[in-house]
Design an enzyme around this catalytic site. Structure first.
Site, short mmCIF file in Angstrom:
data_model
loop_
_atom_site.label_atom_id
_atom_site.label_comp_id
_atom_site.label_asym_id
_atom_site.label_seq_id
_atom_site.Cartn_x
_atom_site.Cartn_y
_atom_site.Cartn_z
N HIS A 41 0.99 -1.43 0.35
CA HIS A 41 0.12 0.11 0.09
C HIS A 41 1.14 1.36 0.10
O HIS A 41 1.63 1.86 0.84
CB HIS A 41 -0.96 0.04 1.18
CG HIS A 41 -2.22 1.15 1.14
ND1 HIS A 41 -3.19 0.30 0.29
CD2 HIS A 41 -1.48 2.65 1.67
CE1 HIS A 41 -3.63 1.91 0.80
NE2 HIS A 41 -3.19 2.63 1.65
N CYS A 42 1.15 2.50 -1.35
CA CYS A 42 1.83 3.08 -1.43
C CYS A 42 0.88 4.88 -0.62
O CYS A 42 0.29 5.13 -1.71
CB CYS A 42 1.95 3.46 -2.50
SG CYS A 42 3.35 5.17 -3.19
N VAL A 43 1.24 4.69 0.05
CA VAL A 43 1.36 6.50 0.19
C VAL A 43 0.55 7.89 0.07
O VAL A 43 0.02 8.67 -0.29
CB VAL A 43 1.36 6.71 1.90
CG1 VAL A 43 0.59 5.90 2.95
CG2 VAL A 43 2.92 7.39 1.73
N ALA B 69 -1.73 7.02 -2.47
CA ALA B 69 -3.29 6.57 -2.14
C ALA B 69 -4.05 5.67 -2.18
O ALA B 69 -4.63 6.13 -2.57
CB ALA B 69 -4.02 8.32 -1.97
#
Length: 314
Positions: free
Chosen positions: A162-164, A167
């Site tokens: 999951h890549c911030v 998003a």
């Protein structure tokens, strides 16, 4: 102990919710850095293009390449942000035994019995010892190479992480777009760093410079920001390209430390094609050809070819 466990579960949930909110802020941060860099590059090289003086050719070449890379960067970025990484279809049932590669011929009753046994099993049912994988959080079956994302609150096909920054989860359907975002970010930031190197050096020079102190300071800051991004993104890009070459994800690379042979490793060329497709004209753009989507099930995130000899060993 029960109160402590409940508090921990509540804290984890709040942390995941915070990550979802942070993602929106990170998108704004990316756009702010891009906008600031754009304004500085235009300020530095725009006048030379407009005046048509001695530095016209070099300034025009830099601005032309800068705009091309910028378009590809933003296209790849928003493709990674807006594309669903891959969800498990409703009422999905396994067509193949993940362990042997053979067709699963189970009646609905037999399948329900296996699902019930998986629901009651320990937390290690996803380790590869079960023929059918089941997510107790989503309360549904899991396709091969699928993992549950605690931030998104659902299972993601061939989840990488999951890549911030985008998003979004990076999974089967947007992994190529994410990699292209890394590639064009590295190329763009490298171009800006090289083109502003003289301004960076001039910032420490005592000689008189034909520019305002504010423009010089902005050029200095832009140089430092883009240099930092270029170095950090290069590390991520090299890491992910090595994962593509081995046909594995970040999660799988960690999980298969105890598995010496990886059944999905079909050779670098075929591994690359399972992410970027066969059509070479589409390799550098965040899209797939209709023919690739039709001929390559791996691009849909549900079915993956594997080595027959390793299927028999699993």
């Amino acid at each position: 102990m029960m109160r402590f466990g409940a508090a921990m579960a509540w804290n984890v949930f709040k942390f995941c919710a915070a990550l979802r909110g942070l993602g929106s802020l990170m998108i704004l941060l990316v756009l702010a850095v891009v906008g600031f860099t754009y304004s500085v590059v235009i300020t530095v090289y725009g006048p030379a293009v407009v005046s048509g003086g001695a530095g016209f050719r070099s300034a025009f070449s830099i601005l032309a390449l800068f705009h091309i890379l910028l378009v590809m960067l933003l296209w790849s970025y928003f493709s990674a942000v807006l594309t669903d990484p891959g969800s498990v279809p409703a009422n999905w049932r396994p067509a193949l035994d993940e362990e042997t590669g053979e067709v699963v011929a189970l009646t609905n009753l037999e399948l329900d019995k296996q699902i019930f046994s998986l629901q009651k099993a320990s937390s290690h049912v996803d380790s590869g010892n079960q023929k059918i994988r089941y997510c107790r959080k989503c309360n549904k079956l899991k396709p091969p190479r699928c993992h549950h994302c605690s931030v998104c609150g659902r299972c993601v096909l061939k989840m990488d992480h999951h890549c911030v920054w985008v998003a979004n989860c990076v999974g089967a359907l947007n992994y190529k777009f994410f990699l292209l975002f890394l590639l064009y970010t590295f190329l763009e930031t490298s171009l800006v760093t090289i083109s502003l190197l003289s301004n960076f050096i001039a910032f420490f020079s005592e000689e008189e410079i034909p520019t305002t102190p504010g423009s010089l300071a902005a050029s200095f800051l832009t140089f430092v920001l883009n240099l930092a991004f270029a170095i950090s993104v290069l590390g991520f890009l090299v890491m992910h390209l090595s994962l593509v070459a081995a046909n594995t994800s970040t999660i799988e690379a960690y999980e298969k430390k105890t598995t010496p042979k990886w059944r999905y490793d079909l050779g670098r060329r075929k591994n690359f094609e399972q992410v970027f497709g066969i059509d070479k004209w589409y390799w550098l753009i965040p899209a797939y050809s209709e023919e690739d989507l039709r001929k390559m099930p791996a691009l849909q995130g549900l079915d993956y070819p594997s080595k027959p000899d390793l299927e028999a060993q699993d």
